[in-house]
Design a protein around this motif. Structure first.
Motif, PDB file in Angstrom:
ATOM      1  N   PHE A   1       0.836  -1.202   0.000  1.00 50.51           N
ATOM      2  CA  PHE A   1       0.000   0.000   0.000  1.00 50.51           C
ATOM      3  C   PHE A   1       0.871   1.252   0.000  1.00 50.51           C
ATOM      4  O   PHE A   1       0.632   2.189  -0.754  1.00 50.51           O
ATOM      5  N   GLY A   2       1.878   1.269   0.854  1.00 50.53           N
ATOM      6  CA  GLY A   2       2.769   2.428   0.921  1.00 50.53           C
ATOM      7  C   GLY A   2       3.493   2.677  -0.393  1.00 50.53           C
ATOM      8  O   GLY A   2       3.584   3.817  -0.856  1.00 50.53           O
ATOM      9  N   ALA A   3       3.996   1.618  -1.002  1.00 50.49           N
ATOM     10  CA  ALA A   3       4.694   1.771  -2.281  1.00 50.49           C
ATOM     11  C   ALA A   3       3.746   2.252  -3.372  1.00 50.49           C
ATOM     12  O   ALA A   3       4.108   3.101  -4.197  1.00 50.49           O
ATOM     13  N   THR A   4       2.535   1.733  -3.373  1.00 45.53           N
ATOM     14  CA  THR A   4       1.569   2.140  -4.393  1.00 45.53           C
ATOM     15  C   THR A   4       1.220   3.618  -4.250  1.00 45.53           C
ATOM     16  O   THR A   4       1.227   4.367  -5.234  1.00 45.53           O
ATOM     17  N   PHE A   5       0.914   4.049  -3.034  1.00 42.91           N
ATOM     18  CA  PHE A   5       0.533   5.450  -2.846  1.00 42.91           C
ATOM     19  C   PHE A   5       1.710   6.389  -3.019  1.00 42.91           C
ATOM     20  O   PHE A   5       1.526   7.563  -3.332  1.00 42.91           O
ATOM     21  N   SER A   6       2.917   5.913  -2.826  1.00 45.40           N
ATOM     22  CA  SER A   6       4.101   6.762  -2.991  1.00 45.40           C
ATOM     23  C   SER A   6       4.537   6.882  -4.443  1.00 45.40           C
ATOM     24  O   SER A   6       4.945   7.963  -4.872  1.00 45.40           O
ATOM     25  N   PHE A   7       4.473   5.789  -5.191  1.00 47.01           N
ATOM     26  CA  PHE A   7       5.105   5.768  -6.504  1.00 47.01           C
ATOM     27  C   PHE A   7       4.154   5.752  -7.698  1.00 47.01           C
ATOM     28  O   PHE A   7       4.591   6.035  -8.804  1.00 47.01           O
ATOM     29  N   VAL A   8       2.911   5.389  -7.494  1.00 43.47           N
ATOM     30  CA  VAL A   8       2.000   5.272  -8.639  1.00 43.47           C
ATOM     31  C   VAL A   8       1.141   6.530  -8.743  1.00 43.47           C
ATOM     32  O   VAL A   8       0.306   6.796  -7.891  1.00 43.47           O
ATOM     33  N   LYS A   9       1.375   7.280  -9.782  1.00 36.10           N
ATOM     34  CA  LYS A   9       0.594   8.480 -10.080  1.00 36.10           C
ATOM     35  C   LYS A   9       0.295   8.462 -11.566  1.00 36.10           C
ATOM     36  O   LYS A   9       1.201   8.240 -12.361  1.00 36.10           O
ATOM     37  N   PRO A  10      -0.882   8.621 -12.018  1.00 34.45           N
ATOM     38  CA  PRO A  10      -2.153   8.762 -11.300  1.00 34.45           C
ATOM     39  C   PRO A  10      -2.707   7.388 -10.888  1.00 34.45           C
ATOM     40  O   PRO A  10      -2.356   6.366 -11.458  1.00 34.45           O
ATOM     41  N   LEU A  11      -3.592   7.424  -9.906  1.00 39.72           N
ATOM     42  CA  LEU A  11      -4.202   6.205  -9.389  1.00 39.72           C
ATOM     43  C   LEU A  11      -5.687   6.464  -9.208  1.00 39.72           C
ATOM     44  O   LEU A  11      -6.074   7.456  -8.578  1.00 39.72           O
ATOM     45  N   ASN A  12      -6.513   5.615  -9.762  1.00 42.29           N
ATOM     46  CA  ASN A  12      -7.953   5.729  -9.581  1.00 42.29           C
ATOM     47  C   ASN A  12      -8.328   4.973  -8.312  1.00 42.29           C
ATOM     48  O   ASN A  12      -8.273   3.736  -8.280  1.00 42.29           O
ATOM     49  N   LEU A  13      -8.685   5.693  -7.268  1.00 42.45           N
ATOM     50  CA  LEU A  13      -8.935   5.071  -5.965  1.00 42.45           C
ATOM     51  C   LEU A  13     -10.158   4.171  -5.961  1.00 42.45           C
ATOM     52  O   LEU A  13     -10.167   3.140  -5.276  1.00 42.45           O
ATOM     53  N   LEU A  14     -11.187   4.531  -6.725  1.00 40.62           N
ATOM     54  CA  LEU A  14     -12.385   3.695  -6.771  1.00 40.62           C
ATOM     55  C   LEU A  14     -12.075   2.332  -7.386  1.00 40.62           C
ATOM     56  O   LEU A  14     -12.470   1.289  -6.847  1.00 40.62           O
ATOM     57  N   SER A  15     -11.362   2.324  -8.467  1.00 39.75           N
ATOM     58  CA  SER A  15     -10.966   1.070  -9.116  1.00 39.75           C
ATOM     59  C   SER A  15     -10.013   0.275  -8.226  1.00 39.75           C
ATOM     60  O   SER A  15     -10.139  -0.948  -8.084  1.00 39.75           O
ATOM     61  N   PHE A  16      -9.071   0.959  -7.606  1.00 37.39           N
ATOM     62  CA  PHE A  16      -8.071   0.327  -6.746  1.00 37.39           C
ATOM     63  C   PHE A  16      -8.722  -0.357  -5.547  1.00 37.39           C
ATOM     64  O   PHE A  16      -8.569  -1.553  -5.325  1.00 37.39           O
ATOM     65  N   PHE A  17      -9.471   0.420  -4.763  1.00 42.59           N
ATOM     66  CA  PHE A  17     -10.090  -0.140  -3.565  1.00 42.59           C
ATOM     67  C   PHE A  17     -11.260  -1.056  -3.900  1.00 42.59           C
ATOM     68  O   PHE A  17     -11.545  -2.001  -3.161  1.00 42.59           O
ATOM     69  N   GLY A  18     -11.949  -0.790  -5.009  1.00 43.08           N
ATOM     70  CA  GLY A  18     -13.052  -1.660  -5.412  1.00 43.08           C
ATOM     71  C   GLY A  18     -12.582  -3.077  -5.669  1.00 43.08           C
ATOM     72  O   GLY A  18     -13.193  -4.046  -5.214  1.00 43.08           O
ATOM     73  N   THR A  19     -11.487  -3.214  -6.405  1.00 41.23           N
ATOM     74  CA  THR A  19     -10.948  -4.554  -6.681  1.00 41.23           C
ATOM     75  C   THR A  19     -10.398  -5.193  -5.408  1.00 41.23           C
ATOM     76  O   THR A  19     -10.614  -6.375  -5.158  1.00 41.23           O
ATOM     77  N   PHE A  20      -9.696  -4.405  -4.597  1.00 42.87           N
ATOM     78  CA  PHE A  20      -9.139  -4.923  -3.350  1.00 42.87           C
ATOM     79  C   PHE A  20     -10.244  -5.462  -2.437  1.00 42.87           C
ATOM     80  O   PHE A  20     -10.158  -6.583  -1.924  1.00 42.87           O
ATOM     81  N   ILE A  21     -11.303  -4.710  -2.263  1.00 38.94           N
ATOM     82  CA  ILE A  21     -12.401  -5.115  -1.380  1.00 38.94           C
ATOM     83  C   ILE A  21     -13.192  -6.271  -1.991  1.00 38.94           C
ATOM     84  O   ILE A  21     -13.589  -7.206  -1.281  1.00 38.94           O
ATOM     85  N   ALA A  22     -13.399  -6.242  -3.307  1.00 40.58           N
ATOM     86  CA  ALA A  22     -14.151  -7.315  -3.959  1.00 40.58           C
ATOM     87  C   ALA A  22     -13.427  -8.650  -3.814  1.00 40.58           C
ATOM     88  O   ALA A  22     -14.067  -9.687  -3.564  1.00 40.58           O
ATOM     89  N   LEU A  23     -12.117  -8.658  -3.968  1.00 46.02           N
ATOM     90  CA  LEU A  23     -11.375  -9.917  -3.812  1.00 46.02           C
ATOM     91  C   LEU A  23     -11.430 -10.416  -2.372  1.00 46.02           C
ATOM     92  O   LEU A  23     -11.540 -11.622  -2.131  1.00 46.02           O
ATOM     93  N   HIS A  24     -11.357  -9.513  -1.410  1.00 43.62           N
ATOM     94  CA  HIS A  24     -11.480  -9.941  -0.018  1.00 43.62           C
ATOM     95  C   HIS A  24     -12.888 -10.474   0.265  1.00 43.62           C
ATOM     96  O   HIS A  24     -13.054 -11.417   1.043  1.00 43.62           O
TER      97      HIS A  24
END
Length: 103
Positions: free
Chosen positions: A66-89
């Motif tokens: 999470f830290g590496a993603t928020f530090s190094f990945v720009k731009p990042l769509n948070l809805l797509s990011f967290f949507g997939t993360f939560i859906a898999l969980h």
């Protein structure tokens, strides 16, 4: 995860990339935990120890990713990011429930 990322690629690479990263942050730490637990199952007394180390490793990998993603990945769509993360969980809960009540 791959199907979702592939479908989102039609709407933009940021959506697809964000979805893929969210999925990987779910899958990789859980694969590490599964590896540690399966090693512990083979050991006569190391099962609980491997489970605890695996769980701590899972949390550490998740935080690091999470830290590496928020530090190094720009731009990042948070809805797509967290949507997939939560859906898999959510699938970790829904698939065993479906399997249990299917019979």
């Amino acid at each position: 995860m791959l199907v979702t990322s592939g479908l989102l690629a039609f709407f933009g690479w940021v959506l697809a990339w964000s979805s893929l990263l969210g999925g990987l942050i779910c899958v990789i730490p859980n694969a590490y935990l599964a590896m540690r637990v399966s090693e512990g199952a083979a050991a006569p007394r190391g099962g609980i120890r491997q489970l605890v180390f695996g769980e701590f490793g899972k949390w550490g990998l998740t935080a690091l990713m999470f830290g590496a993603t928020f530090s190094f990945v720009k731009p990042l769509n948070l809805l797509s990011f967290f949507g997939t993360f939560i859906a898999l969980h959510a699938l970790f809960i829904l698939i065993p429930l479906y399997d249990r009540y299917r019979q």
